[in-house]
Every structure is written in structure tokens, then in C-alpha cells.
Design an enzyme around this catalytic site. Structure first.
Site, PDB file in Angstrom:
ATOM      1  N   GLU A 150      23.236  36.328 -46.174  1.00  0.00           N
ATOM      2  CA  GLU A 150      22.775  35.786 -44.886  1.00  0.00           C
ATOM      3  C   GLU A 150      22.149  36.884 -44.037  1.00  0.00           C
ATOM      4  OE1 GLU A 150      25.936  32.093 -44.386  1.00  0.00           O
ATOM      5  OE2 GLU A 150      26.435  34.019 -43.513  1.00  0.00           O
TER       6      GLU A 150
ATOM      7  N   THR B 114      27.121  23.354 -41.129  1.00  0.00           N
ATOM      8  CA  THR B 114      26.046  23.028 -40.188  1.00  0.00           C
ATOM      9  C   THR B 114      24.690  23.164 -40.884  1.00  0.00           C
ATOM     10  OG1 THR B 114      27.499  24.086 -38.552  1.00  0.00           O
ATOM     11  CG2 THR B 114      25.344  23.348 -37.777  1.00  0.00           C
TER      12      THR B 114
ATOM     13  N   GLY C 290      32.538  32.962 -42.619  1.00  0.00           N
ATOM     14  CA  GLY C 290      33.634  32.026 -42.903  1.00  0.00           C
ATOM     15  C   GLY C 290      33.515  31.440 -44.302  1.00  0.00           C
TER      16      GLY C 290
HETATM   17  C1  A5P Z   1      28.972  31.377 -44.210  1.00  0.00           C
HETATM   18  O1  A5P Z   1      29.420  32.550 -44.802  1.00  0.00           O
HETATM   19  C2  A5P Z   1      29.082  31.479 -42.736  1.00  0.00           C
HETATM   20  O2  A5P Z   1      28.452  32.591 -42.171  1.00  0.00           O
HETATM   21  C3  A5P Z   1      28.690  30.212 -42.040  1.00  0.00           C
HETATM   22  O3  A5P Z   1      27.373  30.269 -41.565  1.00  0.00           O
HETATM   23  C4  A5P Z   1      29.646  30.025 -40.922  1.00  0.00           C
HETATM   24  O4  A5P Z   1      30.936  30.111 -41.463  1.00  0.00           O
HETATM   25  C5  A5P Z   1      29.454  28.706 -40.194  1.00  0.00           C
HETATM   26  O5  A5P Z   1      29.926  27.663 -40.985  1.00  0.00           O
HETATM   27  P1  A5P Z   1      30.015  26.176 -40.449  1.00  0.00           P
HETATM   28  O6  A5P Z   1      28.633  25.757 -40.135  1.00  0.00           O
HETATM   29  O7  A5P Z   1      30.614  25.429 -41.620  1.00  0.00           O
HETATM   30  O8  A5P Z   1      30.909  26.167 -39.262  1.00  0.00           O
END
Ligand code: A5P
Length: 222
Positions: free
Chosen positions: A103, A28, A96
């Protein structure tokens, strides 16, 4: 996909010329960066950003965002990031993409934090596994401590045998607690275990708004 685009489009409107952004990670955020790149080209904007992963660093450079760091900018204007799950009180699970440590740092360093998700990420309560980044030296100890309270899976990679190694050089444990009633308390407890670097629980105190993308629109929840 269109839901993520609609969430990203609304977030783009929050970006002003000269801002220093915290740049999250994931698909995203990559859509957000591609749309921001278009605005930068068309409106000759100057936008600076601290990326939270190699993925978002590469996407930021590709889209004309001037990559900077927290040495030069101790406070950021706006952090835009995705999430894996969002509960009714705006607590989130992230990681994920194994990027939650940086972050959480950029979110904490930002004056405003906006999470962008598609509506499939919404849930009354958090119940997905929580990623926990662990110093490899401490792996056995942390596994023993955590196995008293949850089911653990050492995350393995694709295209590489053995555990994934995060952008910070660490292991990642996906920890299944079932339904999480007190995310704030669990977040603090996980970070109190020696060897745990950070975890993917983002309590609502870290988050100002969540933009939820739908098929034809997007809503901002605060
Ligand atoms: C990365 O480590 C994650 O915190 C992402 O922000 C989270 O997995 C959302 O990913 P998508 O936007 O791919 O769903």
C-alpha cells in the site's frame, strides 16, 4: 457499513476513463471496487489498476479492472485506499489487513492519494498499534530493538497456527506506542531498523485527501 459506502461513492467520482489506479486493501476498498465494477460495466470504461494485496487483486479482476504492475506503469494516476486511524493532520495508521507495505509503495508511486474511511476512524492523535512487517530471519533482533520503545504482539492468523505470513512472505508485529506525537519521525526510525521491511504509519506528506463517510453524506478533507 453505509458510512463506508458513502465514502467509496465519492471516491468513485474521481475515476476517469483510461486511468491507472493504485488499489489499496480492506473492506472499504472492496466496496469501492464493487461500485467501480458497476461503472465499468454501465459506461464501458477502461480502468487499469495495481492491487496491493491478493484480496484486492481478486476483487479487481472480479470487477473488470485490468490488473497491471509497476513494471509497466512506473507512475499511477490515483491511489484509493482505506485506513485504520486518521489524525487531525491527516496522518494515518494502516495495515489492519497486513497489506501496508505494498500500500505504501502504490501510494508513493501515485500522483494523487485519496484515503476513504468511515468517521469512526478519526482521532485527534494516532494511538492504535502500528503494524510492522519484518523479515522472519530478523525477527528476534527486531523484537529486541522494538521492545525498548513499545509493547509488541506478533500477529497470529485464523485457520493457521503460528504467525500470519504477509503477502510478501514476512511476519507482522503490532507495536503499541500509546499516543504518537511525531508520526513522521517514528515512521523513519522504524524503517531504519535492519530487518524491518515497512511499517503502517502513513505520514500526511503521502496523502492528498481523506474522504470521511457519514450516515447521509461524505466529506473530502485536504
Ligand atoms: C490493509 O492492510 C489496511 O491498511 C486497510 O486499508 C485498513 O485496515 C482499512 O481497512 P477497512 O477498510 O477494512 O477498515
Amino acid at each position: 457499513m453505509i458510512e463506508k459506502v458513502n465514502a467509496a461513492k465519492l471516491a468513485i467520482e474521481l475515476v476517469k476513463d483510461g486511468m491507472v489506479l493504485g488499489i489499496g486493501s480492506g473492506s472499504t476498498v472492496e466496496i469501492f471496487l464493487n461500485l467501480l465494477g458497476k461503472r465499468i460495466r454501465e459506461e464501458s470504461l477502461e480502468v487499469y489498476g495495481v492491487p496491493s494485496s491478493y484480496q484486492s487483486h481478486i476483487a479487481a479482476v472480479r470487477n473488470g479492472i485490468r490488473v497491471v504492475d509497476l513494471f509497466s506503469y512506473e507512475e499511477l494516476d490515483l491511489c484509493v485506499d482505506g485506513a485504520d486511524q486518521v489524525d487531525s493532520k491527516l496522518n494515518c495508521i494502516k495495515g489492519g489487513g497486513a497489506a501496508m507495505t505494498r500500500e505504501k509503495i502504490i501510494a508513493s508511486a501515485s500522483r494523487r492519494v485519496v484515503i476513504i474511511v468511515d468517521e469512526s476512524k478519526l482521532s485527534e492523535k494516532l494511538n492504535k498499534p502500528v503494524p510492522v512487517e519484518v523479515l522472519p530471519f530478523a525477527y528476534g533482533f527486531v523484537k529486541r530493538e522494538l521492545s525498548k520503545i513499545c509493547k509488541i504482539n506478533l500477529r497470529e492468523g485464523k485457520g493457521k497456527v503460528g504467525p500470519i505470513i504477509t503477502d510478501n512472505g514476512n511476519f507482522l508485529l503490532d507495536c503499541n506506542f500509546g499516543v504518537i506525537d511525531k508520526p513522521d519521525e517514528l515512521e523513519k526510525y522504524l524503517n531504519s531498523i535492519p530487518g524491518v521491511i515497512e511499517n503502517g504509519l502513513f505520514p500526511s506528506r503521502l496523502i492528498d485527501s481523506v474522504i470521511v463517510g457519514k450516515k447521509n453524506s461524505a466529506n473530502l478533507l485536504s
